[in-house]
Design a protein around this motif. Structure first.
Motif, short mmCIF file in Angstrom:
data_model
loop_
_atom_site.label_atom_id
_atom_site.label_comp_id
_atom_site.label_asym_id
_atom_site.label_seq_id
_atom_site.Cartn_x
_atom_site.Cartn_y
_atom_site.Cartn_z
N LEU A 1 -7.04 6.57 -10.92
CA LEU A 1 -6.82 5.51 -9.49
C LEU A 1 -6.61 4.22 -9.94
N ASP A 2 -5.89 4.08 -11.22
CA ASP A 2 -5.27 2.95 -11.69
C ASP A 2 -3.82 2.58 -11.05
N TYR A 3 -3.24 1.61 -11.32
CA TYR A 3 -2.09 1.39 -10.43
C TYR A 3 -0.92 2.36 -10.82
N ASP A 4 -0.71 2.62 -12.09
CA ASP A 4 0.52 3.53 -12.35
C ASP A 4 0.23 4.92 -11.60
N SER A 5 -1.00 5.48 -11.73
CA SER A 5 -1.25 6.62 -11.04
C SER A 5 -1.10 6.66 -9.60
N LEU A 6 -1.42 5.49 -8.80
CA LEU A 6 -1.42 5.26 -7.48
C LEU A 6 0.12 4.97 -6.99
N LYS A 7 0.90 4.31 -7.93
CA LYS A 7 2.11 3.85 -7.42
C LYS A 7 3.02 5.24 -7.53
N ARG A 8 2.68 6.12 -8.16
CA ARG A 8 3.55 7.41 -8.10
C ARG A 8 3.46 8.09 -6.86
N GLU A 9 2.45 7.88 -6.21
CA GLU A 9 2.01 8.37 -4.69
C GLU A 9 2.60 7.53 -3.78
N LYS A 10 2.59 6.19 -4.01
CA LYS A 10 2.94 5.14 -2.89
C LYS A 10 3.71 4.09 -3.77
N PRO A 11 4.87 4.22 -3.77
CA PRO A 11 5.65 3.19 -4.78
C PRO A 11 5.54 1.72 -4.26
N ASP A 12 5.37 1.55 -2.76
CA ASP A 12 5.25 0.12 -2.32
C ASP A 12 4.07 -0.33 -2.23
N LEU A 13 3.02 0.43 -3.08
CA LEU A 13 1.61 -0.15 -2.92
C LEU A 13 1.42 -1.69 -3.84
N ILE A 14 0.74 -2.40 -3.19
CA ILE A 14 0.27 -3.81 -3.62
C ILE A 14 -1.19 -3.41 -4.22
N TYR A 15 -1.26 -3.44 -5.66
CA TYR A 15 -2.53 -3.22 -6.21
C TYR A 15 -2.74 -4.52 -6.99
N CYS A 16 -4.14 -4.99 -6.65
CA CYS A 16 -4.67 -6.27 -7.34
C CYS A 16 -5.93 -5.94 -7.97
N SER A 17 -6.03 -6.17 -9.36
CA SER A 17 -7.29 -6.14 -10.17
C SER A 17 -7.66 -7.46 -10.55
N ILE A 18 -9.05 -7.51 -10.28
CA ILE A 18 -9.74 -8.84 -10.54
C ILE A 18 -10.53 -8.72 -11.70
N THR A 19 -10.58 -9.15 -12.80
CA THR A 19 -11.59 -9.11 -13.85
C THR A 19 -11.84 -10.57 -14.67
N GLY A 20 -12.75 -10.60 -15.50
CA GLY A 20 -13.05 -11.85 -16.04
C GLY A 20 -12.02 -12.53 -16.87
N PHE A 21 -11.33 -11.83 -17.60
CA PHE A 21 -10.26 -12.48 -18.57
C PHE A 21 -9.04 -11.67 -18.65
N GLY A 22 -8.55 -10.95 -17.61
CA GLY A 22 -7.28 -10.38 -17.47
C GLY A 22 -7.23 -9.16 -18.13
N GLN A 23 -5.87 -8.59 -18.00
CA GLN A 23 -5.56 -7.21 -18.44
C GLN A 23 -4.96 -7.33 -20.09
N SER A 24 -4.72 -8.59 -20.40
CA SER A 24 -4.14 -8.68 -21.81
C SER A 24 -5.07 -9.86 -22.49
N GLY A 25 -5.00 -9.85 -23.62
CA GLY A 25 -5.51 -10.98 -24.65
C GLY A 25 -6.61 -10.41 -25.22
N PRO A 26 -7.27 -11.14 -26.39
CA PRO A 26 -8.46 -10.56 -26.99
C PRO A 26 -9.52 -10.57 -26.39
N TYR A 27 -9.70 -11.03 -24.98
CA TYR A 27 -11.00 -10.95 -24.44
C TYR A 27 -10.78 -10.11 -23.37
N ALA A 28 -9.81 -9.40 -23.16
CA ALA A 28 -9.74 -8.30 -21.90
C ALA A 28 -10.81 -7.47 -21.80
#
Length: 423
Positions: free
Chosen positions: A130-157
């Protein structure tokens, strides 16, 4: 674009008011505050928001009480006021996404949605497909927004992000609170979860921008929102003050580092804010308080002198202000043209004639049999205003409707899914 049922009108009824986002469907996989706040903005503006929750438990905030919503007889229901604040206008569907059947239902709903919002830990949804890459294959024009404390990258991710911690880590609490040398001095968090709320607002803007880009190009995209990023960004001029000077700003409590008097004062029965912006306003302030000599004193005649002699002047002003009530001061200073205002508790806020005139309180009928009292959206739009069709939903209130209408499940299939705990 999703075909939202909110656009439809029953035969014989007048056309529904135009909805700015009535053509949009949002699949809301978020919980607690930042994500639900974003999703509620979309619901207010007419989007069909489907809130996916855990069977039997739902959004964590449903149990964050008391206080709880009361039914028509005045008895507490199971709906916590915290949950009610951020979930108006949505449809609640319960799905166990840890099961293959639940995952397939979410994928099917995503294919029929314009936007997916989620606030799971980094990488957690990938194991469910159910991540973006998986759902994008089924719906290429999907807008997918992830909200986390520190983001998807960096030492605190991989760290869990909590608003209180982020307020401290992001610098806000170094600026908020009384000065260290005064009684009660020290860092202070805000009275509401500002990094959560502002992340919800920034996420709303980012998703709207992505939708606009999709409508022009047909291209979907991934949005990575982090509480820490937002908390740092929203320090605004304090950031640039530091970057320009190299000196970190300090706490000033309710005072201003460069203007005196520009702070709160205790009156005979409460507190007021006095925001003197020039020497003429200062003179009228002390004259209204019966102390014109405080304007004639050369130590206090100009703002630079008042700042220099702050420690002498402020106690004299405090003594002057304590002699009158809050309302007496406000009447005097408004007449004198001195900027001022009360510090209201929420009783006073909702009794305020300006708040009432703007219609900020919204009462909606609730399935409990009572009414839920909410605060309406502050967005004022002449052609497509926010509308409030649905109260915050009961847990799983719309599961059967959504499974039947969007996924084509019949009653027997829905009953089987319920029996097996999948919905």
């Amino acid at each position: 674009m999703a075909d939202s049922p909110l656009n439809s009108t029953l035969p014989g009824l007048p056309a529904a008011p135009a909805r700015a986002l009535g053509h949009i469907r949002v699949l809301d996989l978020t919980r607690v505050l930042a994500g639900p706040w974003c999703a509620q903005n979309f619901a207010d503006l007419g989007a069909d928001v489907i809130k996916v929750e855990r069977p039997g438990a739902g959004d964590d905030t449903r149990s964050w009480g008391p206080p709880y919503l009361r039914d028509a007889e005045g008895r507490d229901t199971s709906e916590a006021a915290y949950y009610l604040a951020a979930n108006r206008g949505k449809r609640s569907v319960t799905v166990d996404i840890a099961t293959p059947e639940g995952q397939e239902m979410i994928r099917s709903l995503a294919r029929q949605s314009d936007v997916v919002l989620e606030n799971y830990k980094v990488g957690q949804l990938k194991k469910y497909g159910l991540d973006y890459d998986s759902l994008k294959r089924e719906k290429p024009d999907l807008i997918y927004c992830s909200i986390t404390g520190f983001g998807q990258s960096g030492p605190y991710a991989q760290r869990a992000g909590y608003d209180f911690i982020v307020q401290g880590m992001g610098g806000f609490m170094s600026l908020t609170g009384e000065r260290d040398e005064l009684p009660g001095g020290g860092p202070q968090k805000a009275g509401v979860a500002i990094s959560d709320l502002m992340t919800g607002m920034y996420a709303t803007i980012a998703v709207l921008a992505a939708l606009s880009h999709r409508d022009r190009t047909g291209e979907g995209q991934y949005i990575d929102m982090a509480l820490l990023d937002v908390q740092v960004a929203m320090l605004a001029n304090m950031n640039t003050n530091y970057l320009a000077s190299g000196t970190p700003p300090v706490r000033w409590g309710n005072a201003h580092p460069n203007i005196v008097p520009y702070q709160t004062f205790a009156t005979a029965d409460g507190h007021i804010i006095v925001a003197v912006g020039n020497d003429g306003q200062y003179r009228r302030f002390v004259e209204a308080g019966g102390c014109p000599e405080l304007a004639a004193d050369e130590r206090f005649a100009t703002n630079p002198m008042r700042v220099r002699h702050r420690s002498t002047l402020v106690p004299l002003l405090a003594e002057m202000v304590r002699r009158k009530t809050k309302q007496e001061w406000i009447s005097l200073l408004e007449t004198a043209g001195v900027p001022c205002g009360p510090i209201n508790n929420l009783d006073e806020v909702f009794d305020n004639p300006q708040v009432q005139a703007r219609g900020l309180r919204v009462d909606l009928p609730h399935p409990s049999g009572g009414k839920v009292k909410l605060v309406g959206s502050p967005m004022r739009m002449s052609a497509t205003p926010p509308a409030y069709d649905r109260p915050p939903p009961l847990l799983g209130e719309h599961t059967a409707d959504v499974l039947r209408d969007l996924l084509g499940k019949d009653e027997q299939e829905i009953a089987s899914l319920r029996q097996r705990g999948i919905v």
